[in-house]
Design an enzyme around this catalytic site. Sequence first.
Site, PDB file in Angstrom:
ATOM      1  N   TRP A   1       0.777  -1.173   0.087  1.00  0.00           N
ATOM      2  CA  TRP A   1      -0.080  -0.125  -0.153  1.00  0.00           C
ATOM      3  C   TRP A   1       0.765   1.199   0.107  1.00  0.00           C
ATOM      4  O   TRP A   1       0.449   2.241  -0.391  1.00  0.00           O
ATOM      5  CB  TRP A   1      -1.068  -0.031   0.999  1.00  0.00           C
ATOM      6  CG  TRP A   1      -0.759   0.186   2.428  1.00  0.00           C
ATOM      7  CD1 TRP A   1       0.328   0.155   3.189  1.00  0.00           C
ATOM      8  CD2 TRP A   1      -1.609   1.476   3.283  1.00  0.00           C
ATOM      9  NE1 TRP A   1       0.229   0.631   4.504  1.00  0.00           N
ATOM     10  CE2 TRP A   1      -0.919   1.565   4.413  1.00  0.00           C
ATOM     11  CE3 TRP A   1      -2.730   2.042   3.076  1.00  0.00           C
ATOM     12  CZ2 TRP A   1      -1.321   2.339   5.398  1.00  0.00           C
ATOM     13  CZ3 TRP A   1      -3.240   3.067   4.122  1.00  0.00           C
ATOM     14  CH2 TRP A   1      -2.401   2.872   5.145  1.00  0.00           C
TER      15      TRP A   1
ATOM     16  N   ASN B   1       2.531  -8.299   1.472  1.00  0.00           N
ATOM     17  CA  ASN B   1       2.776  -7.049   2.430  1.00  0.00           C
ATOM     18  C   ASN B   1       4.032  -6.701   1.878  1.00  0.00           C
ATOM     19  O   ASN B   1       4.194  -5.155   1.483  1.00  0.00           O
ATOM     20  CB  ASN B   1       3.163  -7.613   3.557  1.00  0.00           C
ATOM     21  CG  ASN B   1       3.586  -6.482   4.711  1.00  0.00           C
ATOM     22  OD1 ASN B   1       3.228  -6.751   5.810  1.00  0.00           O
ATOM     23  ND2 ASN B   1       3.883  -5.517   4.357  1.00  0.00           N
TER      24      ASN B   1
ATOM     25  N   SER C   1      -1.401  -9.770   3.234  1.00  0.00           N
ATOM     26  CA  SER C   1      -1.494  -8.767   2.233  1.00  0.00           C
ATOM     27  C   SER C   1      -1.173  -7.528   3.129  1.00  0.00           C
ATOM     28  O   SER C   1      -0.538  -7.469   4.201  1.00  0.00           O
ATOM     29  CB  SER C   1      -2.416  -9.034   1.320  1.00  0.00           C
ATOM     30  OG  SER C   1      -2.400  -8.025   0.219  1.00  0.00           O
TER      31      SER C   1
ATOM     32  N   ARG D   1       6.861 -12.594  14.239  1.00  0.00           N
ATOM     33  CA  ARG D   1       6.943 -12.238  12.809  1.00  0.00           C
ATOM     34  C   ARG D   1       8.621 -12.240  12.676  1.00  0.00           C
ATOM     35  O   ARG D   1       9.369 -11.995  13.531  1.00  0.00           O
ATOM     36  CB  ARG D   1       6.632 -10.823  12.545  1.00  0.00           C
ATOM     37  CG  ARG D   1       5.356 -10.337  12.331  1.00  0.00           C
ATOM     38  CD  ARG D   1       4.639  -9.027  12.365  1.00  0.00           C
ATOM     39  NE  ARG D   1       5.175  -8.460  13.667  1.00  0.00           N
ATOM     40  CZ  ARG D   1       5.411  -7.152  14.120  1.00  0.00           C
ATOM     41  NH1 ARG D   1       5.362  -6.281  13.069  1.00  0.00           N
ATOM     42  NH2 ARG D   1       5.785  -6.885  15.198  1.00  0.00           N
TER      43      ARG D   1
ATOM     44  N   GLU E   1      10.619 -10.400  10.729  1.00  0.00           N
ATOM     45  CA  GLU E   1      11.204  -9.036  11.169  1.00  0.00           C
ATOM     46  C   GLU E   1      11.128  -8.284  12.431  1.00  0.00           C
ATOM     47  O   GLU E   1      11.680  -7.254  12.709  1.00  0.00           O
ATOM     48  CB  GLU E   1      10.617  -8.235   9.931  1.00  0.00           C
ATOM     49  CG  GLU E   1       9.359  -7.728  10.405  1.00  0.00           C
ATOM     50  CD  GLU E   1       8.087  -8.757   9.791  1.00  0.00           C
ATOM     51  OE1 GLU E   1       7.041  -8.234   9.712  1.00  0.00           O
ATOM     52  OE2 GLU E   1       8.517  -9.901   9.712  1.00  0.00           O
TER      53      GLU E   1
ATOM     54  N   GLY F   1      -1.270  -2.470   7.729  1.00  0.00           N
ATOM     55  CA  GLY F   1      -0.777  -1.059   7.650  1.00  0.00           C
ATOM     56  C   GLY F   1      -0.686  -0.267   8.913  1.00  0.00           C
ATOM     57  O   GLY F   1       0.457   0.664   9.012  1.00  0.00           O
TER      58      GLY F   1
ATOM     59  N   ASP G   1       0.599  -0.248  11.933  1.00  0.00           N
ATOM     60  CA  ASP G   1       1.294  -1.341  12.980  1.00  0.00           C
ATOM     61  C   ASP G   1       2.178  -0.353  13.759  1.00  0.00           C
ATOM     62  O   ASP G   1       3.139   0.075  13.404  1.00  0.00           O
ATOM     63  CB  ASP G   1       2.179  -2.483  12.257  1.00  0.00           C
ATOM     64  CG  ASP G   1       2.668  -1.893  11.020  1.00  0.00           C
ATOM     65  OD1 ASP G   1       2.444  -0.904  10.275  1.00  0.00           O
ATOM     66  OD2 ASP G   1       3.639  -2.688  10.646  1.00  0.00           O
TER      67      ASP G   1
ATOM     68  N   GLU H   1       9.190   9.355   7.518  1.00  0.00           N
ATOM     69  CA  GLU H   1       7.927   8.565   7.631  1.00  0.00           C
ATOM     70  C   GLU H   1       6.867   9.082   8.074  1.00  0.00           C
ATOM     71  O   GLU H   1       5.753   9.005   7.671  1.00  0.00           O
ATOM     72  CB  GLU H   1       8.451   7.279   8.317  1.00  0.00           C
ATOM     73  CG  GLU H   1       7.510   6.223   8.067  1.00  0.00           C
ATOM     74  CD  GLU H   1       7.716   4.918   9.106  1.00  0.00           C
ATOM     75  OE1 GLU H   1       7.393   3.850   8.492  1.00  0.00           O
ATOM     76  OE2 GLU H   1       8.630   5.284  10.120  1.00  0.00           O
TER      77      GLU H   1
END
Length: 549
Positions: free
Chosen positions: A175, A212, A222, A292, A294, A324, A326, A509
């Site tokens: 996204w 993702n 995703s 996860r 990562e 998205g 998170d 960001e």
Amino acid sequence: MLNQKIQNPNPDELMIEVDLCYELDPYELKLDEMIEAEPEPEMIEGLPASDALTPADRYLELFEHVQSEKIFPDSKTFPDCAPKMDPLDILIRYRKVRRHRDFDLRKFVENHFWLPEVYSSEYVSDPQNSLKEHIDQLWPVLTREPQDHIPWSSLLALPQSYIVPGGRFSETYYWDSYFTMLGLAESGREDLLKCMADNFAWMIENYGHIPNGNRTYYLSRSQPPVFALMVELFEEDGVRGARRYLDHLKMEYAFWMDGAESLIPNQAYRHVVRMPDGSLLNRYWDDRDTPRDESWLEDVETAKHSGRPPNEVYRDLRAGAASGWDYSSRWLRDTGRLASIRTTQFIPIDLNAFLFKLESAIANISALKGEKETEALFRQKASARRDAVNRYLWDDENGIYRDYDWRREQLALFSAAAIVPLYVGMANHEQADRLANAVRSRLLTPGGILASEYETGEQWDKPNGWAPLQWMAIQGFKMYGDDLLGDEIARNWLKTVNQFYLEQHKLIEKYHIADGVPREGGGGEYPLQDGFGWTNGVVRRLIGLYGEP
């Protein structure tokens, strides 16, 4: 300040656990039948056999050892390393030497793995550049060329060039890329737009969905489904015709709706929830329920403090990453505690708005191709989704969209996700007008709009503002005729980004926007990242519309 108006959110919207030690509340205990009826997903779709293995799958106890010992400050570093030999040989060597007194785990890793390359470390911004010039010069820095797949690496090779966000993120993200594409189009980079269009279509063809990101450890989930919005952008900019993507859109829709037909009311499977009245809505989901790769250590620590079975917490953390957002108060039972995360029990307003857009896009493109039955079917699906959203996710008393806790059968928190129905044209004018009033009084600041009105320490909450939320709010309100609010958000955001750029000569960001003094946004699991793909994209598009601030 405007943000002073939101110090005391509506208490009806708070979902704070009174007894923090008692995690399995009565609402969940009565749902045994529902939970038992929710089957475990099969193996993840996408790459078969060994190529789908994540680093955690490959290196087993070596992976856990490296992550638990914090060999690298960032948990994402080791999953992004590439092995210098067959992973099985590395694992055998590790098992032979790990108990030796002089065993050095860091040296072992350095001897057997290539560390991920930091591409942008040599780039230095020219402080004389305008904001527009800076962004245009960054596109080549953030571009990654296609390359052959490195054997046993977590990086999934793509056929064409692509843009990465920057910082620790050295792969493309689903996204994020849509908002980056907005700026590429404004910069006249149709070449990169075509490449990215081909890449996302290729991923749908090969994996059955858009992951993702292009890493093996992202294949099981995703992100917000914005491919229909990408296709619309390709069509508008003359990059690619929308008709060629109809089959891809149908494939993505099938991924999100998998298992829907077999569900009875109050059942869920993967991304789909059958509501009590029989209507279908969607949630975020991940097919794995392990930490996860990562963020392995962070997830393990979070689960320890949850009081719930770890696999449930891991699933909800993963689903939160798929959102998205998170992480955010949106997904928390106790708004100040990540361990209370319950992502899979929320029906998110933004996800269902994006799926409304997907259904509408399939109907519209089918009409262009003369496929009348498909057009009628998907118009009915879009209409049914809008009706269900209005029934379950629209708070008529407060004039806002809110997420819905489908297990507790109650509305959840208000956030900037509520503007997505406007961006995709799902709301009516009365809803848009009432939502505008709520955004003005609860989310609008001199720096833009806040992600939410709750201060939790998570990055998708107050005091942070994010570029994609600004863009969707600006365009959403203007689409419904509220140019005044849309323009105010745009100018506030441009002022924020430009003021920070003049001081720091970079885009980042997320931004702290709660008090009118632009500075670095905080919170989350990792240090603030600069670059930054979607900030560049949204700001470049806004400069095209409003001029340089």
